[in-house]
Design a protein around this motif. Structure first.
Motif, short mmCIF file in Angstrom:
data_model
loop_
_atom_site.label_atom_id
_atom_site.label_comp_id
_atom_site.label_asym_id
_atom_site.label_seq_id
_atom_site.Cartn_x
_atom_site.Cartn_y
_atom_site.Cartn_z
N ILE A 1 33.78 48.85 41.93
CA ILE A 1 33.59 49.99 41.03
C ILE A 1 32.11 50.28 40.88
CG2 ILE A 1 34.01 50.88 38.71
CD1 ILE A 1 36.42 49.00 38.53
N ASP A 2 31.70 51.41 41.40
CA ASP A 2 30.31 51.85 41.30
C ASP A 2 30.17 52.61 39.98
OD1 ASP A 2 27.78 52.90 41.50
OD2 ASP A 2 28.02 53.68 43.53
N GLY A 3 29.79 51.89 38.94
CA GLY A 3 29.72 52.54 37.64
C GLY A 3 29.03 51.67 36.61
N ASP A 4 28.91 52.20 35.42
CA ASP A 4 28.26 51.51 34.32
C ASP A 4 29.18 50.41 33.79
OD1 ASP A 4 27.93 51.42 31.10
OD2 ASP A 4 25.99 51.77 32.08
N ILE A 5 28.68 49.19 33.72
CA ILE A 5 29.51 48.06 33.32
C ILE A 5 30.04 48.24 31.90
CG2 ILE A 5 29.56 45.57 32.93
CD1 ILE A 5 27.37 45.30 35.06
N TRP A 6 29.20 48.74 31.00
CA TRP A 6 29.63 48.94 29.61
C TRP A 6 30.80 49.91 29.55
CZ3 TRP A 6 30.49 52.36 25.72
CH2 TRP A 6 30.50 51.85 24.41
N GLU A 7 30.72 50.99 30.30
CA GLU A 7 31.79 51.99 30.27
C GLU A 7 33.09 51.43 30.84
OE1 GLU A 7 30.42 55.45 32.28
OE2 GLU A 7 28.92 55.97 30.75
N VAL A 8 32.98 50.66 31.94
CA VAL A 8 34.18 50.11 32.57
C VAL A 8 34.85 49.09 31.66
CG1 VAL A 8 35.08 48.77 34.51
CG2 VAL A 8 33.34 50.53 34.91
N LEU A 9 34.07 48.15 31.12
CA LEU A 9 34.66 47.13 30.26
C LEU A 9 35.15 47.73 28.95
CD1 LEU A 9 32.37 44.00 30.74
CD2 LEU A 9 34.38 44.74 32.04
N SER A 10 34.48 48.73 28.46
CA SER A 10 34.92 49.40 27.22
C SER A 10 36.27 50.07 27.44
CB SER A 10 33.89 50.42 26.77
OG SER A 10 32.68 49.79 26.41
N SER B 1 40.61 56.65 43.88
CA SER B 1 39.86 57.37 42.86
C SER B 1 39.32 56.39 41.84
CB SER B 1 40.78 58.39 42.16
OG SER B 1 41.75 57.71 41.40
N ASP B 2 38.37 56.83 41.04
CA ASP B 2 37.81 55.98 39.99
C ASP B 2 38.90 55.52 39.04
OD1 ASP B 2 35.34 56.27 41.11
OD2 ASP B 2 34.65 57.80 39.69
N GLU C 1 38.97 32.81 51.68
CA GLU C 1 39.66 31.55 51.98
C GLU C 1 40.95 31.37 51.18
OE1 GLU C 1 36.64 28.69 51.19
OE2 GLU C 1 35.67 28.93 53.15
N ASN C 2 41.08 32.06 50.06
CA ASN C 2 42.26 31.91 49.22
C ASN C 2 43.07 33.20 49.22
OD1 ASN C 2 44.17 31.52 47.23
ND2 ASN C 2 42.70 31.33 45.55
N PRO C 3 44.21 33.23 49.90
CA PRO C 3 45.00 34.46 49.98
C PRO C 3 45.55 34.93 48.63
CG PRO C 3 46.22 32.60 50.88
CD PRO C 3 44.82 32.12 50.66
N ASN C 4 45.49 34.06 47.62
CA ASN C 4 45.96 34.43 46.28
C ASN C 4 44.84 34.96 45.40
OD1 ASN C 4 48.71 33.53 46.66
ND2 ASN C 4 47.93 31.43 46.54
N ALA C 5 43.63 34.98 45.93
CA ALA C 5 42.48 35.40 45.13
C ALA C 5 42.24 36.89 45.28
CB ALA C 5 41.23 34.63 45.57
N PHE C 6 41.52 37.43 44.29
CA PHE C 6 41.15 38.84 44.30
C PHE C 6 39.71 38.95 43.84
CE2 PHE C 6 41.01 43.28 43.03
CZ PHE C 6 41.84 43.91 43.96
N TYR C 7 38.97 39.89 44.44
CA TYR C 7 37.55 40.08 44.14
C TYR C 7 37.35 41.43 43.47
CZ TYR C 7 32.60 41.18 45.20
OH TYR C 7 31.28 41.56 45.13
N ALA C 8 36.65 41.42 42.35
CA ALA C 8 36.31 42.67 41.66
C ALA C 8 34.80 42.71 41.44
CB ALA C 8 37.04 42.77 40.33
N CYS C 9 34.21 43.84 41.74
CA CYS C 9 32.77 44.01 41.59
C CYS C 9 32.51 45.28 40.80
CB CYS C 9 32.11 44.10 42.97
SG CYS C 9 30.36 44.52 42.94
N ILE C 10 31.72 45.14 39.73
CA ILE C 10 31.29 46.31 38.96
C ILE C 10 29.77 46.32 38.97
CG2 ILE C 10 31.42 47.55 36.77
CD1 ILE C 10 33.85 45.82 36.06
#
Length: 306
Positions: A292-301, A8-9, A265-274
């Motif tokens: 996260i398919d959403g408004d960047i301002w709302e997510v970071l806020s 879920s979101d 390539e790095n098993p300790n890494a994580f990818y986040a996309c907004i």
């Protein structure tokens, strides 16, 4: 390609919070979507406010296309571009989005890779030694035909751009806001004596924006590139969060594809996309990703206020 795990979101936001809090290092990759979310819209109200005369005369529908219009004189070319540069580089940033992003990473070991040219990161508190502007800077001129001394050289343009916009009839507020005085008709051209020429080779100046192979990569560009790649090497096996913000598919080889590769390539890494409408990742890293398919301002806020 997958749209990420079926969460879920709210679950995605909680996972994003967890990963940014626990990361040993954060690499931010930002595209035009981040600046758009910060209020840098290139059409609509901002276009009409600052470029209504150009829109009426030439049918220009957005600032971006207006920058490529074949103006007949350099006086009119710079009449357009001086406004364009001022409001997108020197005037106040429309919202506090970049400051909110800085609040998330200021106590982290971070680095920023961006294709944006508005300098919002440094103007919002980010350490200039942790920034790599790959595609140029609205605040710099370069020779239109770099050669000799100008081959790898750029030139700060603040004073010249300021003089240009004032010559058109604008005023500039104490905070840098571009003001249209009531009842004053704004000129569409600058005086011929303000058309900028390179002091080193005598050629016309142009913007330091990557659009062809004449783009100048100056000493600052090369230094930033070294710092970025050193940062990647020094953290290649660590708990790194690759945070992609507002990056589309126009130039995926600069940020998006490398971030996917580094995460894989790095098993300790994580990818986040907004990214509103373009949030996704390959199947190979979906278990170590949140999209996260959403408004960047709302997510970071939401993260800042949590």
């Amino acid at each position: 390609m997958t749209k990420g795990a079926k969460m879920s979101d709210e679950e995605k936001l909680l996972l994003f919070k967890e990963k940014i809090d626990s990361a040993a290092a954060v690499v931010i990759g930002s595209g035009s979507g981040l600046s758009t979310a910060a209020g840098y819209t290139y059409s609509g109200e901002r276009l009409q406010k600052y470029f209504g005369d150009f829109a009426f005369k030439y049918g220009i529908r957005d600032m971006y296309s207006g920058g490529f219009y074949p103006y007949q004189t350099m006086e009119e070319f710079w009449g357009f571009w001086c406004r364009y540069i001022w409001i997108n580089r020197y005037a106040p940033i429309p919202t506090d989005l970049y400051e909110r992003l800085f609040d998330l990473v200021k106590d982290k070991d971070y680095f920023v890779l961006t294709t944006n040219v508005d300098h919002c990161f440094q103007r919002s508190g980010f350490d200039k030694h942790r920034l790599f502007y790959t595609q140029g800077d609205y605040g710099l001129f370069q020779s239109s035909d770099p050669q000799g001394k100008s081959l790898e050289k750029t030139y700060d343009n603040y004073d010249q751009i300021k003089e240009m916009v004032l010559s058109e009839g604008f005023e500039i507020g104490l905070d840098g806001e571009l003001i249209i005085p009531e009842g004053r008709k704004i000129k569409m051209t600058i005086p011929s004596e303000l058309v900028p020429y390179c002091p080193d080779d005598g050629e016309l100046m142009t913007t330091n924006l990557r659009c062809d192979d004449s783009f100048v990569e100056d000493d600052g560009w090369h230094s930033a590139s070294r710092h970025y790649h050193n940062f990647l090497r020094n953290h290649e096996k660590m708990n790194v969060l690759y945070l992609e913000l507002g990056v589309g598919m126009n130039t995926p080889v600069i940020i998006k594809f490398p971030f996917w590769k580094y995460t894989k390539e790095n098993p300790n890494a994580f990818y986040a996309c907004i990214n509103k409408g373009e949030a996704g990742c390959p199947d190979e890293i979906k278990d170590r990703s949140v999209c996260i398919d959403g408004d960047i301002w709302e997510v970071l806020s939401a993260k800042v206020n949590s």
